[in-house]
Enzyme design. Structure first.
Site, PDB file in Angstrom:
ATOM      1  N   LYS A  15      20.733   0.580  -8.525  1.00 40.53           N
ATOM      2  CA  LYS A  15      21.408  -0.208  -9.696  1.00 40.53           C
ATOM      3  C   LYS A  15      20.224  -0.918 -10.530  1.00 40.53           C
ATOM      4  O   LYS A  15      19.567  -0.413 -11.241  1.00 40.53           O
ATOM      5  CB  LYS A  15      22.524  -1.114  -9.254  1.00 40.53           C
ATOM      6  CG  LYS A  15      23.532  -0.181  -8.601  1.00 40.53           C
ATOM      7  CD  LYS A  15      24.777  -1.088  -8.164  1.00 40.53           C
ATOM      8  CE  LYS A  15      25.791  -0.278  -7.762  1.00 40.53           C
ATOM      9  NZ  LYS A  15      25.725   0.621  -6.738  1.00 40.53           N
TER      10      LYS A  15
ATOM     11  N   SER B 295      32.335  -5.752  -7.520  1.00 35.35           N
ATOM     12  CA  SER B 295      31.946  -4.893  -8.831  1.00 35.35           C
ATOM     13  C   SER B 295      32.943  -4.814  -9.814  1.00 35.35           C
ATOM     14  O   SER B 295      32.886  -4.517 -11.043  1.00 35.35           O
ATOM     15  CB  SER B 295      31.458  -3.450  -8.355  1.00 35.35           C
ATOM     16  OG  SER B 295      32.612  -2.794  -7.702  1.00 35.35           O
TER      17      SER B 295
ATOM     18  N   HIS C 112      25.488  -5.270  -6.253  1.00 36.58           N
ATOM     19  CA  HIS C 112      25.470  -5.783  -7.669  1.00 36.58           C
ATOM     20  C   HIS C 112      25.005  -7.141  -7.605  1.00 36.58           C
ATOM     21  O   HIS C 112      24.858  -7.801  -8.714  1.00 36.58           O
ATOM     22  CB  HIS C 112      26.864  -6.028  -8.073  1.00 36.58           C
ATOM     23  CG  HIS C 112      27.585  -4.419  -8.524  1.00 36.58           C
ATOM     24  ND1 HIS C 112      27.058  -3.911  -9.765  1.00 36.58           N
ATOM     25  CD2 HIS C 112      28.223  -3.611  -7.584  1.00 36.58           C
ATOM     26  CE1 HIS C 112      28.024  -2.762  -9.607  1.00 36.58           C
ATOM     27  NE2 HIS C 112      28.453  -2.353  -8.500  1.00 36.58           N
TER      28      HIS C 112
END
Length: 395
Positions: free
Chosen positions: A243, A184, A212
């Site tokens: 996310k 990240s 991610h």
């Protein structure tokens, strides 16, 4: 006599934060998390959210959430193992399983809970955990909760990983290699094919935290395992639903055996009420949207490439990112904080990341480009980077 309820020891620590220049107050977002937002009363371009696909405030997700509330209520009312397991949760796991192209998917209330609950459930005393040195804080905490022994390998260093395996594998019953799928802070991708090859060579299991990578890599955002075509060879694939998916929650995808065991031993699921129906309904809709079309991930990558090229042309150091996460490396901590503040004053919100989150001297602002940004917004952001960079003599 000192009043113990004054919490003076914490007051002293808070004062230390202020002296070190790292004390902060929470920014306040007014309205939905979009590409352009009202933050602390000012309109700014948002380059700090994990809302990769623009789903967090999408009309289809909001409609699905409202319909779920009307049918199932505001909360689940219990842990899943008692009477909190609603048909909407079962539907969510079924669609997640199909989306991830795995045998099963097991949901948690958050991505952090995935790592806190899964690692300790699948390892025990007599086992070995081998973890990348730059793995996320939730992995570090999850590993600490396990009774297994722990070893660290240098970041994405396959030779060092093999050294650890060679020196230690025969001393333990089971071995578990843990890596982020996408890291990240720098936006680089794990060398997953090489890691899996080594895991199979040394009879170790592989665990990938794809927080991610979920909704970003692979076909229509199916993740790092799909990106590399490693289905059936990664034992535990973790993803967030907060996310790119835009809601809240997390999951582990893998085998039916994995699902059965976590259903009996995943402590956050056993001892905490499950995700609210609204979240489950919105997530189901998000997954349907991704399975219908690649338009969202296509737009995300198009925007990311556009923004990176523009910054690179100006001469900013964007590191080794291979994903939409775009660090702009400034270096010195105070200068990085000042750069972030001046960007905000000029209408661009992008978070400063400094030591101890990243190594000292590698301070950066981390730009999170999304599918929701227009080219015009990205152009304005780049112009602001140029203006502030020249004023501060960074360029």
């Amino acid at each position: 006599m000192t009043n113990v309820h004054e919490l003076n020891y914490l007051k002293e620590k808070i004062e230390d934060l202020k002296k070190e220049g790292v004390y902060r107050k929470l920014p306040i977002l007014e309205g939905g998390n979009e590409a352009e937002i009202i933050l602390n009363g000012e309109k700014v371009i948002n380059l700090s959210s994990n809302n990769y696909l623009g789903f967090a405030n999408h009309p289809r997700l909001k409609k699905a959430a409202i319909e779920a509330v009307e049918k199932y209520g505001a909360g689940a009312g219990a842990v899943r193992t008692i009477v909190g397991n609603m048909s909407i949760h079962e539907e969510l796991e079924e669609i997640l399983t199909r989306f991830k192209r795995e045998e099963a998917a097991f949901i948690y209330q958050s991505g952090f809970n995935c790592n806190a609950g899964t690692i300790q459930a699948i390892t025990e005393k007599g086992d070995l955990i081998i973890s990348d040195e730059l793995n996320h804080a939730s992995i570090i905490d999850g590993v600490r909760l396990s009774k297994a022994d722990k070893k660290i390998f240098k970041h994405s260093d396959i030779d060092d990983l093999e050294r650890v395996l060679k020196e230690n594998r025969d001393k333990y019953r089971n071995a578990l290699i843990i890596t982020d799928g996408v890291f990240s802070m720098d936006g680089d991708i794990a060398k997953l094919p090489e890691i899996v090859d080594l895991a199979e060579k040394y009879e170790a299991m592989t665990y990938v935290d794809d927080a991610h990578g979920s909704g970003v890599l692979g076909e229509s955002g199916r993740g790092t395992v799909d990106h590399f075509g490693l289905h059936g060879r990664v034992d535990f694939s973790i993803g967030t639903l907060s996310k790119a998916i835009g809601v809240v929650g997390g999951y582990v995808a893998g085998s039916k055996t994995m699902y059965e065991w976590l259903n009996h031993r995943a402590r956050p699921v056993l001892f905490s009420t499950t995700m609210p129906p609204a979240a489950a309904g919105a997530i189901i809709e998000a997954l349907k949207m991704l399975m219908e079309s690649t338009e969202y991930t296509d737009r995300l990558w198009d925007n990311a490439k556009y923004f990176k090229e523009k910054l690179g042309t100006l001469g900013f150091d964007t590191g080794h990112s291979e994903t939409p996460i775009t660090p702009v490396i400034i270096g010195e901590e105070a200068k990085t904080m000042e750069f972030s503040q001046k960007l905000l004053e000029n209408g661009v919100f992008v978070s400063a990341i400094v030591f101890p989150t990243v190594p000292r001297g590698t301070g950066r602002v981390r730009c999170m480009v999304t599918a929701g940004h227009t080219k015009e917004q990205l152009d304005r952001a780049v112009d602001t980077f140029k203006k502030v960079g020249e004023e501060m003599r960074i360029l």
